[in-house]
Design a protein around this motif. Structure first.
Motif, PDB file in Angstrom:
ATOM      1  N   UNK A   5      18.165  50.055 -21.017  1.00  0.00           N
ATOM      2  CA  UNK A   5      16.436  50.276 -21.052  1.00  0.00           C
ATOM      3  C   UNK A   5      15.965  48.954 -20.551  1.00  0.00           C
ATOM      4  N   UNK A   6      16.355  47.728 -20.764  1.00  0.00           N
ATOM      5  CA  UNK A   6      15.809  46.666 -20.088  1.00  0.00           C
ATOM      6  C   UNK A   6      16.207  45.926 -19.046  1.00  0.00           C
ATOM      7  N   UNK A   7      17.432  46.413 -18.719  1.00  0.00           N
ATOM      8  CA  UNK A   7      18.123  45.863 -17.313  1.00  0.00           C
ATOM      9  C   UNK A   7      18.635  44.646 -17.857  1.00  0.00           C
ATOM     10  N   UNK A   8      19.151  44.256 -18.899  1.00  0.00           N
ATOM     11  CA  UNK A   8      19.916  43.169 -19.187  1.00  0.00           C
ATOM     12  C   UNK A   8      21.318  43.334 -19.527  1.00  0.00           C
ATOM     13  N   UNK A   9      22.185  42.396 -18.680  1.00  0.00           N
ATOM     14  CA  UNK A   9      23.743  42.594 -18.908  1.00  0.00           C
ATOM     15  C   UNK A   9      24.192  41.914 -20.119  1.00  0.00           C
ATOM     16  N   UNK A  10      25.208  42.609 -20.652  1.00  0.00           N
ATOM     17  CA  UNK A  10      25.714  41.856 -21.811  1.00  0.00           C
ATOM     18  C   UNK A  10      27.440  41.922 -21.578  1.00  0.00           C
ATOM     19  N   UNK A  11      28.037  40.762 -22.072  1.00  0.00           N
ATOM     20  CA  UNK A  11      29.531  40.996 -22.369  1.00  0.00           C
ATOM     21  C   UNK A  11      29.891  41.029 -23.650  1.00  0.00           C
ATOM     22  N   UNK A  12      30.151  42.012 -24.155  1.00  0.00           N
ATOM     23  CA  UNK A  12      30.363  42.390 -25.690  1.00  0.00           C
ATOM     24  C   UNK A  12      32.028  42.050 -26.118  1.00  0.00           C
ATOM     25  N   UNK A  13      32.253  41.263 -27.010  1.00  0.00           N
ATOM     26  CA  UNK A  13      33.617  41.207 -27.508  1.00  0.00           C
ATOM     27  C   UNK A  13      33.681  41.544 -29.039  1.00  0.00           C
ATOM     28  N   UNK A  14      34.487  42.025 -29.402  1.00  0.00           N
ATOM     29  CA  UNK A  14      34.589  42.689 -30.872  1.00  0.00           C
ATOM     30  C   UNK A  14      35.860  41.917 -31.770  1.00  0.00           C
ATOM     31  N   UNK A  15      35.738  41.659 -32.850  1.00  0.00           N
ATOM     32  CA  UNK A  15      36.682  40.934 -33.663  1.00  0.00           C
ATOM     33  C   UNK A  15      36.973  41.690 -35.162  1.00  0.00           C
ATOM     34  N   UNK A  16      37.951  42.281 -35.627  1.00  0.00           N
ATOM     35  CA  UNK A  16      38.024  42.920 -36.804  1.00  0.00           C
ATOM     36  C   UNK A  16      38.180  41.807 -38.088  1.00  0.00           C
ATOM     37  N   UNK A  17      37.755  40.645 -37.817  1.00  0.00           N
ATOM     38  CA  UNK A  17      38.020  39.609 -38.911  1.00  0.00           C
ATOM     39  C   UNK A  17      37.625  38.232 -38.445  1.00  0.00           C
ATOM     40  N   UNK A  18      37.280  37.671 -39.678  1.00  0.00           N
ATOM     41  CA  UNK A  18      36.871  35.811 -39.292  1.00  0.00           C
ATOM     42  C   UNK A  18      38.001  35.392 -38.643  1.00  0.00           C
ATOM     43  N   UNK A  19      39.230  35.640 -39.030  1.00  0.00           N
ATOM     44  CA  UNK A  19      40.517  34.879 -38.515  1.00  0.00           C
ATOM     45  C   UNK A  19      40.448  35.023 -36.927  1.00  0.00           C
ATOM     46  N   UNK A  20      40.257  36.312 -36.429  1.00  0.00           N
ATOM     47  CA  UNK A  20      40.317  36.458 -35.025  1.00  0.00           C
ATOM     48  C   UNK A  20      39.234  35.768 -34.288  1.00  0.00           C
ATOM     49  N   UNK A  21      37.953  35.788 -35.020  1.00  0.00           N
ATOM     50  CA  UNK A  21      36.850  35.125 -34.097  1.00  0.00           C
ATOM     51  C   UNK A  21      37.005  33.553 -33.955  1.00  0.00           C
ATOM     52  N   UNK A  22      37.810  33.157 -34.855  1.00  0.00           N
ATOM     53  CA  UNK A  22      38.085  31.551 -35.021  1.00  0.00           C
ATOM     54  C   UNK A  22      39.284  31.561 -34.045  1.00  0.00           C
ATOM     55  N   UNK A  23      40.038  32.147 -33.649  1.00  0.00           N
ATOM     56  CA  UNK A  23      41.110  32.116 -32.776  1.00  0.00           C
ATOM     57  C   UNK A  23      40.777  31.970 -31.283  1.00  0.00           C
ATOM     58  N   UNK A  24      39.530  32.588 -31.049  1.00  0.00           N
ATOM     59  CA  UNK A  24      38.949  32.731 -29.749  1.00  0.00           C
ATOM     60  C   UNK A  24      38.626  31.393 -29.132  1.00  0.00           C
ATOM     61  N   UNK A  25      38.783  31.102 -27.775  1.00  0.00           N
ATOM     62  CA  UNK A  25      38.239  30.121 -27.256  1.00  0.00           C
ATOM     63  C   UNK A  25      37.065  30.217 -26.298  1.00  0.00           C
ATOM     64  N   UNK A  26      36.419  31.246 -26.471  1.00  0.00           N
ATOM     65  CA  UNK A  26      35.285  31.721 -25.789  1.00  0.00           C
ATOM     66  C   UNK A  26      33.921  31.245 -26.401  1.00  0.00           C
ATOM     67  N   UNK A  27      33.066  31.175 -25.485  1.00  0.00           N
ATOM     68  CA  UNK A  27      31.756  30.859 -26.197  1.00  0.00           C
ATOM     69  C   UNK A  27      30.758  31.966 -26.120  1.00  0.00           C
ATOM     70  N   UNK A  28      29.805  32.085 -26.972  1.00  0.00           N
ATOM     71  CA  UNK A  28      29.010  33.106 -27.230  1.00  0.00           C
ATOM     72  C   UNK A  28      27.522  32.562 -27.514  1.00  0.00           C
TER      73      UNK A  28
END
Length: 241
Positions: free
Chosen positions: A27-50
């Motif tokens: 609707x707003x012509x904005x591009x998103x790169x979406x990553x999903x994590x099924x728990x805090x442990x998985x998020x903390x393991x990533x080296x990506x910036x958000x």
């Protein structure tokens, strides 16, 4: 591209937020790169910036508030949006500086409101501070231009980015980088380097030094051009000051 993480142990919630983001994007012509994590442990393991993280408070071994505290040690800039069934958690969550708070069950308009506020926030801050998105070896990398001291090409389409106290590995060529950075502040004194003139400390023969001690060679055939560029930069800097 705006980078978003969704951290929740409920797949249905992840899918619903993704669907809302996708609809808002269309609707707003904005591009998103979406990553999903099924728990805090998985998020903390990533080296990506958000740019934004939707973070469920009530999760398994590490709850959302503890995840937020630990993630803040890795990335202090990501905006946190807490998602929970219980509104009373809102007060506790403010200890870890949330960007927003979403109570389940929610309608798409609530997620739209968060995304709209994020776009406004990023636009306002981009006017204050220019940023550059780079192709990190492990995903997109967003860095403030003024915090970059130098780029060094190390071969095989790999570049090291130096900031005051960190360095990052990215993919690409120096010509790619030069097309993205502000030519008023950045100069290429050598075929393997691009330097931010704001952070040049001194020049000794054919070596320049940044304020944090990085040594950058100056090619003999580029020495005169470098002197001209740096003199122009200093004059503009003094004029603006």
């Amino acid at each position: 591209m705006i980078n978003i993480a969704i951290c929740d142990d409920d797949k249905e919630i992840i899918d619903k937020i993704k669907e809302c983001i996708s609809e808002y994007s269309t609707e707003h012509s904005v591009e998103y790169d979406v990553h999903s994590f099924r728990g805090g442990e998985k998020l903390l393991e990533t080296k990506l910036s958000f740019d934004l993280i939707f973070l469920d408070i009530e999760m398994g071994e590490i709850d959302g508030l503890k995840t937020a505290q630990l993630f803040r040690e890795i990335d202090k800039k990501a905006r946190l949006v807490y998602v929970t069934n219980h509104s009373e958690y809102a007060l506790r969550s403010y200890a870890v500086h949330p960007f927003d708070f979403v109570v389940k069950p929610f309608e798409k308009e609530r997620i739209f409101s968060v995304l709209s506020e994020l776009s406004r926030y990023l636009t306002e801050n981009a006017e204050k501070e220019a940023v550059i998105q780079l192709k990190g070896e492990e995903g997109p990398l967003l860095l403030s231009l003024k915090n970059i001291y130098a780029f060094e090409y190390t071969g095989n389409r790999r570049i090291t980015v130096y900031t005051k106290s960190e360095k990052y590995r990215i993919k690409g060529s120096l010509s790619d980088i030069f097309a993205l950075v502000d030519s008023e502040s950045f100069v290429s004194p050598h075929k393997s380097f691009i330097v931010n003139m704001e952070h040049i400390d001194k020049l000794n023969n054919f070596t320049l030094y940044t304020t944090n001690g990085i040594e950058v060679p100056v090619a003999q055939k580029k020495l005169k051009e470098f002197h001209n560029e740096f003199s122009r930069f200093i004059k503009n800097y003094i004029r603006q000051g």
